[in-house]
Design a protein around this motif. Sequence first.
Motif, PDB file in Angstrom:
ATOM      1  N   GLU A 160      52.979  72.159  26.039  1.00 35.60           N
ATOM      2  CA  GLU A 160      51.808  72.132  26.809  1.00 35.60           C
ATOM      3  C   GLU A 160      51.351  71.026  27.166  1.00 35.60           C
ATOM      4  O   GLU A 160      50.887  70.721  28.283  1.00 35.60           O
ATOM      5  CB  GLU A 160      50.784  73.280  26.191  1.00 35.60           C
ATOM      6  N   GLN A 161      51.219  70.150  26.287  1.00 40.26           N
ATOM      7  CA  GLN A 161      50.436  68.904  26.369  1.00 40.26           C
ATOM      8  C   GLN A 161      51.363  67.872  27.413  1.00 40.26           C
ATOM      9  O   GLN A 161      50.821  66.817  27.827  1.00 40.26           O
ATOM     10  CB  GLN A 161      50.048  68.285  25.253  1.00 40.26           C
ATOM     11  N   TYR A 162      52.621  68.216  27.502  1.00 39.24           N
ATOM     12  CA  TYR A 162      53.435  67.131  28.201  1.00 39.24           C
ATOM     13  C   TYR A 162      53.720  67.831  29.440  1.00 39.24           C
ATOM     14  O   TYR A 162      53.923  67.254  30.548  1.00 39.24           O
ATOM     15  CB  TYR A 162      54.724  67.097  27.468  1.00 39.24           C
ATOM     16  N   ASP A 163      53.576  69.290  29.697  1.00 38.98           N
ATOM     17  CA  ASP A 163      54.089  69.729  30.884  1.00 38.98           C
ATOM     18  C   ASP A 163      53.229  69.063  32.229  1.00 38.98           C
ATOM     19  O   ASP A 163      52.004  68.844  32.159  1.00 38.98           O
ATOM     20  CB  ASP A 163      53.412  71.312  31.006  1.00 38.98           C
ATOM     21  N   MET A 164      54.095  69.038  33.400  1.00 39.31           N
ATOM     22  CA  MET A 164      53.572  68.280  34.474  1.00 39.31           C
ATOM     23  C   MET A 164      52.550  69.378  35.001  1.00 39.31           C
ATOM     24  O   MET A 164      52.671  70.597  35.213  1.00 39.31           O
ATOM     25  CB  MET A 164      54.676  67.958  35.415  1.00 39.31           C
ATOM     26  N   ALA A 165      51.216  68.842  35.670  1.00 42.42           N
ATOM     27  CA  ALA A 165      50.268  69.512  36.341  1.00 42.42           C
ATOM     28  C   ALA A 165      50.267  69.256  37.848  1.00 42.42           C
ATOM     29  O   ALA A 165      50.612  67.945  38.010  1.00 42.42           O
ATOM     30  CB  ALA A 165      48.995  69.200  35.733  1.00 42.42           C
ATOM     31  N   PHE A 166      50.306  70.155  38.740  1.00 38.95           N
ATOM     32  CA  PHE A 166      50.451  69.919  40.189  1.00 38.95           C
ATOM     33  C   PHE A 166      49.191  70.406  40.992  1.00 38.95           C
ATOM     34  O   PHE A 166      48.858  71.563  40.602  1.00 38.95           O
ATOM     35  CB  PHE A 166      51.672  70.489  40.753  1.00 38.95           C
ATOM     36  N   PRO A 187      60.937  66.184  44.816  1.00 46.94           N
ATOM     37  CA  PRO A 187      60.767  64.836  44.331  1.00 46.94           C
ATOM     38  C   PRO A 187      59.438  64.262  44.934  1.00 46.94           C
ATOM     39  O   PRO A 187      58.744  63.517  43.978  1.00 46.94           O
ATOM     40  CB  PRO A 187      61.842  63.970  44.738  1.00 46.94           C
ATOM     41  N   ASP A 188      59.005  64.697  45.978  1.00 45.43           N
ATOM     42  CA  ASP A 188      57.799  64.212  46.416  1.00 45.43           C
ATOM     43  C   ASP A 188      56.691  64.954  45.834  1.00 45.43           C
ATOM     44  O   ASP A 188      55.471  64.515  45.609  1.00 45.43           O
ATOM     45  CB  ASP A 188      57.677  64.251  47.877  1.00 45.43           C
ATOM     46  N   ASP A 189      56.905  65.974  45.172  1.00 45.47           N
ATOM     47  CA  ASP A 189      55.763  66.729  44.358  1.00 45.47           C
ATOM     48  C   ASP A 189      55.295  65.783  43.318  1.00 45.47           C
ATOM     49  O   ASP A 189      54.286  65.714  42.772  1.00 45.47           O
ATOM     50  CB  ASP A 189      56.120  68.134  43.721  1.00 45.47           C
ATOM     51  N   ILE A 190      56.538  65.147  42.490  1.00 48.71           N
ATOM     52  CA  ILE A 190      56.209  64.498  41.438  1.00 48.71           C
ATOM     53  C   ILE A 190      55.602  63.117  41.753  1.00 48.71           C
ATOM     54  O   ILE A 190      54.782  62.581  41.100  1.00 48.71           O
ATOM     55  CB  ILE A 190      57.612  64.145  40.621  1.00 48.71           C
ATOM     56  N   LEU A 191      55.899  62.613  42.968  1.00 44.64           N
ATOM     57  CA  LEU A 191      55.354  61.207  43.407  1.00 44.64           C
ATOM     58  C   LEU A 191      53.776  61.429  43.925  1.00 44.64           C
ATOM     59  O   LEU A 191      52.968  60.782  43.373  1.00 44.64           O
ATOM     60  CB  LEU A 191      56.198  60.692  44.435  1.00 44.64           C
TER      61      LEU A 191
END
Length: 326
Positions: free
Chosen positions: A182-188, A304-308
């Motif tokens: 959970e502490q690593y999970d990407m948040a969007f 990819p643009d979500d992560i960027l």
Amino acid sequence: MSMQNRNLPTKKITVDDLKPGDVFLCPPAPWGKEGAWIGQAIVALTKGYVSHAAIYYGDKDGERYVADADVPGITFKKLDVFREDEPEFYVRRHEKPDDLTPVLHAVDKYVNESNPYPFVNLGLLGLLIVCNRYTHIDKHIYRFMVMLANILMKWAQDWKHPGKHPMTCSQFAAQCYTDAGEQYDMAFSELIIRYGSFEMAKNDAESPLSLLLKNIHLVNEVNLAYKDAGTENETEITREFISSLETVQRNTKEEMVPVEQIASVTMSIVSSLYFLKEGKAIEDPVAGIHKLLSSTNRNFFVAPDDILLNCTNLIDVGILNKDNKE
């Protein structure tokens, strides 16, 4: 569906600034390079900047490595080799944990599984975006859909990877962080493709999938026969497709392709995607379409643009290009 409004990373960095677990986000290859049409189409559809993502693994056997989900599958590449294919890319890093070992363990897991390239994921995401944004299908968009159908039919013929976990490059990056805990999970803040609530189109019900569902009686049995468009044609067709995406929704005077043709090519795409996902032919098209669209895995929809642009717990490290020496 608009992206988070923020500036792109501009700080120039070197390979010595990298840390294991960093996420690389790469612009599409320029026209003229083999396979460039895929990245160019991704950026055109997402209306973004990058078409590829990878995870920096760090030192392995005295060499720097990158974990990359590409056409050969999910593999390790030497950083120098990766930079030959991706001469410039953005680098982002998780804002909290100093030790990203759990993320790297997830990377090891997926690389060791020898997971194949995610043809079904990429094809379905492309279809979702077209159906979510575009309702006026002119001859250029139709030609691109025909090309996509032929490629997917070839993949369906060659598919021999049951029990694997094929993931797109950005899905792979996001999934490794999810698996780490959970502490690593990407948040969007948001996703380009709306997670959990698929809409055929925002302003018109007549998207390709809608037309297929309404005109299923016009579609004959689909023949999954592959027709090679050729590399030159792929580039030409994709260029015309991108140009149409930029103009056709503003100028609907362009003659629309007949409904039965749109329904037929959409059915070819759906049938191939269903076969790739389920390992068997589609029997009930309506039920099959809903099954294809029923993914509950958020990371399936990450581009990819979500992560960027939209990931709120990754911070910008900078931009690495071939001119940045160690």
